[in-house]
Enzyme design. Structure first.
Site, PDB file in Angstrom:
ATOM      1  N   HIS A 297       0.849  -1.202   0.000  1.00  0.00           N
ATOM      2  CA  HIS A 297       0.000   0.000   0.000  1.00  0.00           C
ATOM      3  C   HIS A 297       0.880   1.246   0.000  1.00  0.00           C
ATOM      4  O   HIS A 297       0.653   2.187  -0.773  1.00  0.00           O
ATOM      5  CB  HIS A 297      -0.906  -0.016   1.229  1.00  0.00           C
ATOM      6  CG  HIS A 297      -1.708   1.235   1.418  1.00  0.00           C
ATOM      7  ND1 HIS A 297      -3.035   1.349   1.061  1.00  0.00           N
ATOM      8  CD2 HIS A 297      -1.362   2.462   1.935  1.00  0.00           C
ATOM      9  CE1 HIS A 297      -3.461   2.558   1.345  1.00  0.00           C
ATOM     10  NE2 HIS A 297      -2.469   3.258   1.876  1.00  0.00           N
ATOM     11  N   GLU A 298       1.890   1.252   0.878  1.00  0.00           N
ATOM     12  CA  GLU A 298       2.767   2.418   0.948  1.00  0.00           C
ATOM     13  C   GLU A 298       3.643   2.540  -0.296  1.00  0.00           C
ATOM     14  O   GLU A 298       3.989   3.655  -0.703  1.00  0.00           O
ATOM     15  CB  GLU A 298       3.634   2.337   2.214  1.00  0.00           C
ATOM     16  CG  GLU A 298       2.841   2.317   3.518  1.00  0.00           C
ATOM     17  CD  GLU A 298       1.846   3.461   3.637  1.00  0.00           C
ATOM     18  OE1 GLU A 298       2.108   4.549   3.095  1.00  0.00           O
ATOM     19  OE2 GLU A 298       0.792   3.268   4.273  1.00  0.00           O
TER      20      GLU A 298
ATOM     21  N   HIS B 210       1.995   4.641  -2.766  1.00  0.00           N
ATOM     22  CA  HIS B 210       2.205   6.086  -2.601  1.00  0.00           C
ATOM     23  C   HIS B 210       3.636   6.483  -2.994  1.00  0.00           C
ATOM     24  O   HIS B 210       3.861   7.528  -3.616  1.00  0.00           O
ATOM     25  CB  HIS B 210       1.989   6.493  -1.135  1.00  0.00           C
ATOM     26  CG  HIS B 210       0.589   6.311  -0.650  1.00  0.00           C
ATOM     27  ND1 HIS B 210      -0.508   6.804  -1.309  1.00  0.00           N
ATOM     28  CD2 HIS B 210       0.110   5.696   0.474  1.00  0.00           C
ATOM     29  CE1 HIS B 210      -1.612   6.503  -0.634  1.00  0.00           C
ATOM     30  NE2 HIS B 210      -1.265   5.817   0.437  1.00  0.00           N
TER      31      HIS B 210
END
Length: 448
Positions: free
Chosen positions: A24-25, A28
């Site tokens: 998920h990170e 980003h």
């Protein structure tokens, strides 16, 4: 052995969730670097740092509390405006204003020479969308991959032409509803399948002279043959046995396309008089085509979205169950502790084939990722959806100003929303603590 299997199931899901958070990170991190935003930290977890290593301008590490993660980018908050349109660091004695001022000060202290065009708030709105939606979309992608493995690799549970159980008699549905009777009574008619000699494990080969290729096909023939004496053949221990059978006309629920009972508006099953012989089908995992993946993902997203939209009510129900004798809703929210417990219980069920247990664990990881996708889109800070909502509001303000030929209002100051952010963060931590407590003292019972 059971304890070892339980621990293995918990570890599988724990590693799956940790990897999902890390990816998920990454969702980003990668677009932020592509758009030349300076990223100072990529961290998994919160609290004290256990391990970290600096690569280039970014510190990568793991923290003590594995309850999430974050990517720290410079310039998340723009400087405060002055009356003449410039920017200064402001101070205020107001609590909320001081929170915003402190956040801006901390953001300004991260800046280094050459960072003027590498700050997040100066990016075009579409690039901010890509960065902030990259995390949730990564969870969606993981969820789709897990569901593809589940549906195309392991398969979904489908009825087969092998008999799982044979009823000795037929208890009318209205009698079951009125008295709760499930065992045979003196006046209940014998089940046609029992009279024809069928036993669990038999594989039905033909019905009324027609070859049986699926349980759905067989069920439709049985329902249409009420009161007719027809032939039936089945395979047992390598031998083919042929008998005659007369389906009994009885009131049964009407199945929908997936085999479950259709329901009336009041939640009761839709009933119909049809032929019935009194057998159940053995369920087996049958790999499905790729075309079945996205519909399954869509159904799961609809269920998760329903839970999220009613989250306050659902959490209140969990609290009621945790501190009373009320049962937990199996469709309600659970914590990572609850997911881990379910994974351990499934893994330890040695009476279930290994393939089915592995499929369930893969489905759990996929379901968690779809839940993370939906949850992170809630338009409240500190969630990703809050940043997206802020960028949308900025775009709307600038669009209206341009339409009416007004001065550009500049970037939207997300620091002004910090009080709301802290409130939401506290509520999220409280909800997490409540769910963990409930999953310990009143866990969801999925297996009876």
């Amino acid at each position: 052995m059971t304890i070892v299997l339980f621990i293995a199931g918990v570890l599988f899901v724990a590693v799956g969730i940790a990897a999902s958070i890390a990816l998920h990170e990454v969702g980003h991190l990668v677009p932020a670097k592509l758009f030349r935003v300076r990223v100072t930290q990529y961290m998994i977890g919160f609290g004290p740092t256990i391990f970290s290593r600096r690569r280039g301008e970014t510190e990568y590490g793991v923290k003590a509390l594995p309850l999430g993660g974050y990517v720290s980018m410079i310039g998340m908050f723009p400087p405060a405006k002055t009356a003449d349109g410039g920017t200064v660091r402001q101070s205020s004695t107001g609590m909320f204003q001081q929170l915003a001022a402190d956040a801006r000060r901390a953001a300004a202290e991260q800046l280094q020479p050459g960072d003027d065009n590498r700050v997040f708030y100066k990016l075009p709105i579409w690039k901010r969308f890509v960065i902030m939606l990259g995390g949730p979309l990564m969870n969606l992608l993981i969820g789709i991959i897990m569901f593809a493995i589940l549906i195309m690799g392991f398969g979904s549970a489908q009825p087969t032409t092998t008999v799982s159980e044979v009823y000795k008699c037929v208890v009318p549905t209205d009698q079951q509803q009125e008295t709760g009777q499930t065992d045979c009574g003196p006046g209940d008619p014998a089940a046609p399948a029992f009279e024809a000699g069928l036993q669990p494990g038999d594989r039905i080969l033909s019905f009324d002279g027609r070859e049986v290729t699926s349980w759905t096909e067989l069920s439709s023939w049985i329902r249409d043959a009420a009161g007719q004496e027809v032939s039936i053949s089945y395979l047992r221990d390598g031998d083919t046995i042929t008998a005659t059978i007369e389906p009994l006309l009885t009131e049964r629920p009407v199945p929908d396309v997936d085999g479950r009972a259709k329901l009336n508006d009041d939640g009761t099953p839709v009933m119909q008089d049809v032929g019935f012989i009194g057998v159940g089908s053995r369920q087996e995992l049958v790999p499905q085509p790729a075309s079945e993946v996205m519909p399954a993902v869509g159904e799961s997203l609809v269920r998760v979205t329903g839970v999220v939209l009613n989250l306050p009510q659902r959490v209140a129900q969990v609290a009621e169950a945790a501190f009373s004798d009320a049962p937990r809703d199996p469709e309600g929210p659970i914590s990572v502790v609850g997911v881990g417990r379910i994974a351990g219980e499934v893994s330890a069920m040695e009476e279930i084939p290994f393939e089915a247990r592995a499929a369930t664990l893969v489905g759990l990881v996929g379901g968690v990722n779809l839940a993370l996708f939906v949850f992170n889109l809630i338009p409240l800070l500190p969630l990703d959806g809050g940043h997206v909502a802020g960028a949308l509001w900025e775009g709307l303000r600038r669009g209206v100003a341009k339409l009416f030929q007004r001065p550009d209002p500049g970037p939207f100051d997300m620091a002004r929303l910090l009080p709301v952010t802290y409130v939401v963060a506290i509520l999220l931590m409280g909800m997490g603590a409540l769910l963990i407590y409930a999953d310990i003292v009143k866990p969801v019972d999925l297996f009876g």
